[in-house]
Every structure is written in structure tokens, then in C-alpha cells.
Write an enzyme that holds these catalytic residues in place. Structure first.
Site, PDB file in Angstrom:
ATOM      1  N   LYS A   1       0.819  -1.214   0.000  1.00 26.38           N
ATOM      2  CA  LYS A   1       0.000   0.000   0.000  1.00 26.38           C
ATOM      3  C   LYS A   1       0.857   1.270   0.000  1.00 26.38           C
ATOM      4  CE  LYS A   1      -0.806   0.441   5.002  1.00 26.38           C
ATOM      5  NZ  LYS A   1      -1.841   0.568   6.048  1.00 26.38           N
ATOM      6  N   ASP A   2       2.169   1.157   0.279  1.00 28.02           N
ATOM      7  CA  ASP A   2       3.071   2.303   0.249  1.00 28.02           C
ATOM      8  C   ASP A   2       3.723   2.505  -1.114  1.00 28.02           C
ATOM      9  OD1 ASP A   2       2.624   2.818   2.942  1.00 28.02           O
ATOM     10  OD2 ASP A   2       4.305   1.574   3.598  1.00 28.02           O
TER      11      ASP A   2
ATOM     12  N   ARG B   1      -9.334   7.241   5.518  1.00 27.25           N
ATOM     13  CA  ARG B   1     -10.003   6.817   6.754  1.00 27.25           C
ATOM     14  C   ARG B   1     -10.850   7.937   7.349  1.00 27.25           C
ATOM     15  NH1 ARG B   1      -4.658   3.577   8.853  1.00 27.25           N
ATOM     16  NH2 ARG B   1      -5.218   1.514   8.019  1.00 27.25           N
ATOM     17  N   ARG B   2     -10.391   9.170   7.244  1.00 27.34           N
ATOM     18  CA  ARG B   2     -11.182  10.289   7.769  1.00 27.34           C
ATOM     19  C   ARG B   2     -12.520  10.396   7.066  1.00 27.34           C
ATOM     20  NH1 ARG B   2      -7.708  15.546   9.602  1.00 27.34           N
ATOM     21  NH2 ARG B   2      -6.021  14.467  10.680  1.00 27.34           N
TER      22      ARG B   2
ATOM     23  N   ARG C   1       0.831  10.209  13.190  1.00 28.15           N
ATOM     24  CA  ARG C   1       1.954   9.628  12.467  1.00 28.15           C
ATOM     25  C   ARG C   1       2.739   8.725  13.405  1.00 28.15           C
ATOM     26  NH1 ARG C   1       4.415  12.057   8.292  1.00 28.15           N
ATOM     27  NH2 ARG C   1       5.411  10.013   8.171  1.00 28.15           N
TER      28      ARG C   1
ATOM     29  N   ARG D   1       1.745   4.781  17.617  1.00 30.54           N
ATOM     30  CA  ARG D   1       0.367   5.244  17.456  1.00 30.54           C
ATOM     31  C   ARG D   1      -0.521   4.778  18.610  1.00 30.54           C
ATOM     32  NH1 ARG D   1      -0.894   5.135  10.925  1.00 30.54           N
ATOM     33  NH2 ARG D   1       1.221   5.596  10.263  1.00 30.54           N
TER      34      ARG D   1
ATOM     35  N   CYS E   1      -0.841   9.910  -3.196  1.00 29.56           N
ATOM     36  CA  CYS E   1      -0.892   9.486  -1.796  1.00 29.56           C
ATOM     37  C   CYS E   1      -1.984  10.198  -1.014  1.00 29.56           C
ATOM     38  CB  CYS E   1       0.460   9.703  -1.121  1.00 29.56           C
ATOM     39  SG  CYS E   1       0.994  11.425  -1.089  1.00 29.56           S
TER      40      CYS E   1
END
Length: 311
Positions: A90-91, A135-136, A153, A159, A256
Site C-alpha cells: 500500500k506504500d 479513513r477520515r 503519524r 500510534r 498518496c
């Protein structure tokens, strides 16, 4: 068999990245017991620039797309310091730079996002911390406008610790795959003396990031011997899903900071792809679900893009 005696794999230095590199090393050891596999830690722009929100790192660092987490690894590949770069897929940008190829992927782990809260019955009001624009927006769609957001972050343990340390924060969202790979996933856990509660979020509402749960291996396009070695540990079902998702992302022209979720899964010989995209200025996403032949994942990615009306 391979004539190559040593393979050097490059990885970021976080606990999760190291765990994933060790997964690759273990699979290589089983497939090629005669091969010596060494690991080299490389620090990336995304690891260093924790002073700005994730969506802004590329802009302030002058790095294209999600290259913030792979640029230095690709430089090491180009210079011959490593043979393989191990990534959370995913990166990885939807299109690799010339001279590089995604040679293999490991079997896909859990794809769900996980909600982590201080209270077991948290109902979606209060403050949710996440660095992901996707996600937000999905959280706002799912729980409504009563949510406030804070940027988050750091690596996975950091986290979790930040959730405990900030008295005004109620919840965070992390990928289940990362939690599981670090042995941190549990319905109830204790972090720095504070009990936290975890529950998976429905994939239909929180469609994962492209490639979520997949470990990818990148090498130089010209390095056929390494590519052949990696092909020996490639997981075809995970690769088919990744190709469908990444094809959609390429056509969308996503970066991104683009709020998009795409998830493909195999059901027998059929591939099912679910996509959701938040266009600028819209509170509700464009969404679609398409089905197609599992032998042509790229075609399914194109179909999803056409159905979504994003073209």
C-alpha cells in the site's frame, strides 16, 4: 535452483517493516535453503518526515506520489547495494519508476481496518486520530458529522501509545495486518497501563487502501536472476488482486493524498473488486462493485474505473 549465492534485501527500519522483511527471508530460506539472505535497513523520507501530515510529506519533500516510503530503497537497488526492496504494497506508487519491477508478493493477510478505542462501547462521537485522508472521509460517512479529527503519524506501537497519552483522543484506526504481524492484535489489550479495545471495521464501509495486507518485493527490471528467484515465492492469488487494484489506481491518476479505497478478492475463479472514491468537494463517495474473470485482473480494474464514472 539458482546460481546466486547471496541475496540482499532492503527494508525500512520500523518494527513492522523488519517483521515483513523477516517473513520474506523465511519464505526464501524454505524455497532456497542454499541461498544466503542478508538484510539491510534503509531509512526513507516518510520515516524521517514525521513533522508534517502524511498527505503533505511528498509535497514538502519533493517526492512523487507515495515514493516517500520507497525512494531511498529504489536508490539502493539502482546502486546495487541491495537486490530486493521489501515493501508494504500500500506504500508503493501505482506506477513504478522506469527500471524497476514488482517481482513478487506474499500471500495476503487481513485487509480490514481496525478501530482502537479507550472505551468498549465508543459510538463514533469525539476525536479520532488518523493520518489517512481515506479513513477520515470513510469515518465521517460511517459515523456522521459528530467526529473531530487529529493527525497521527509514527509506527504501530507509537500510534497506540499516542492514543493513551492524549486525554482528548478517543480512538485511532490501524491496519489489522500490521497489528497481527507484530503480535499486537487483541479484542482487549493494555498499553502503558491503559486498557484499549480493538474491533475490525466492515470492509464494505472501510474499503482498504490498494494493496493493504500485501507484502511486495521490488527488484531491478534488468536483474532477471533475482526476478526468477522471487517468482519462486510469489503468491498468484494475491498478485491477481494487487494487479486489479493497482490498475484501477493508475487509471484514476491517484496520489498518496487521494481518498480512495479498492479491494479485490477471489471467489472461486471469479474476481470481485469493490472501489470507493471521494471526489473533491463531495461528501459522499462514488462507489462500485464489479465481477470478472480471475485470469484477467487488469481488465477488472479497468471495468471498475469505467463503472465508477471517473473517466
Amino acid at each position: 535452483m539458482t546460481s546466486k549465492n547471496t541475496l540482499i534485501i532492503g527494508t525500512r527500519g520500523s518494527a513492522l517493516a523488519l517483521a515483513q522483511a523477516d517473513m520474506v527471508r523465511a519464505v526464501l530460506a524454505l524455497r532456497y535453503p542454499e541461498l544466503e539472505v542478508r538484510r539491510e535497513i534503509i531509512h526513507t523520507t516518510g520515516d524521517r518526515r514525521t513533522d508534517v501530515p502524511l498527505a503533505d510529506v511528498a509535497r514538502v519533500s519533493g517526492v512523487v506520489d507515495k515514493g516517500i516510503f520507497i525512494k531511498e530503497l529504489e536508490s539502493a537497488l539502482q546502486e546495487g547495494r541491495i537486490d530486493v526492496a521489501v515493501h508494504s504494497l500500500k506504500d508503493v506508487p501505482s506506477e513504478l519508476a522506469p527500471g524497476f519491477t514488482l517481482a513478487a508478493v506474499l500471500p495476503r493477510a487481513s485487509v480490514e481496518d481496525v478501530l482502537i478505542t479507550k472505551e468498549p462501547d465508543w459510538n463514533g462521537t469525539g476525536t479520532l486520530a488518523t493520518g489517512s485522508v481515506r479513513r477520515r472521509l470513510m469515518a465521517r460517512t460511517y459515523w456522521g458529522s459528530g467526529l473531530r479529527f487529529e493527525d497521527l503519524r509514527g509506527n504501530v506501537p507509537t500510534r497506540l501509545a499516542k492514543l493513551v497519552e492524549h486525554p482528548g483522543w478517543d480512538a485511532v484506526i490501524l491496519a489489522k495486518a500490521g497489528l497481527e504481524r507484530l503480535g499486537l492484535y487483541a479484542a482487549e489489550t493494555v498499553v502503558e497501563g491503559r486498557k484499549l479495545y480493538m474491533r475490525p471495521l466492515p470492509v464494505e464501509a472501510f474499503i482498504p487502501a490498494v494493496g493493504q495486507g500485501i507484502v511486495g518485493m521490488e527488484c531491478r527490471s534488468s536483474d532477471k536472476e533475482t526476478a526468477d528467484i522471487l517468482e519462486g515465492i510469489n503468491d498468484p492469488p494475491a498478485r491477481a488482486c494487487a494487479l486489479a487494484e493497482r490498475t484501477f489506481l493508475v487509471l484514476l491518476g491517484a496520489s498518496c493524498s487521494t481518498p480512495v479505497g479498492v479491494h479485490a478478492c477471489l471467489e472461486g475463479n471469479e474476481l470481485v473488486l469493490r472501489a470507493s472514491y471521494y471526489a473533491p468537494g463531495r461528501e459522499e463517495p462514488f462507489s462500485t462493485v464489479v465481477r470478472g474473470d480471475g485470469k484477467d485482473p487488469a481488465a477488472l480494474g479497468r471495468l471498475a474505473f469505467e463503472r465508477l464514472g471517473a473517466g
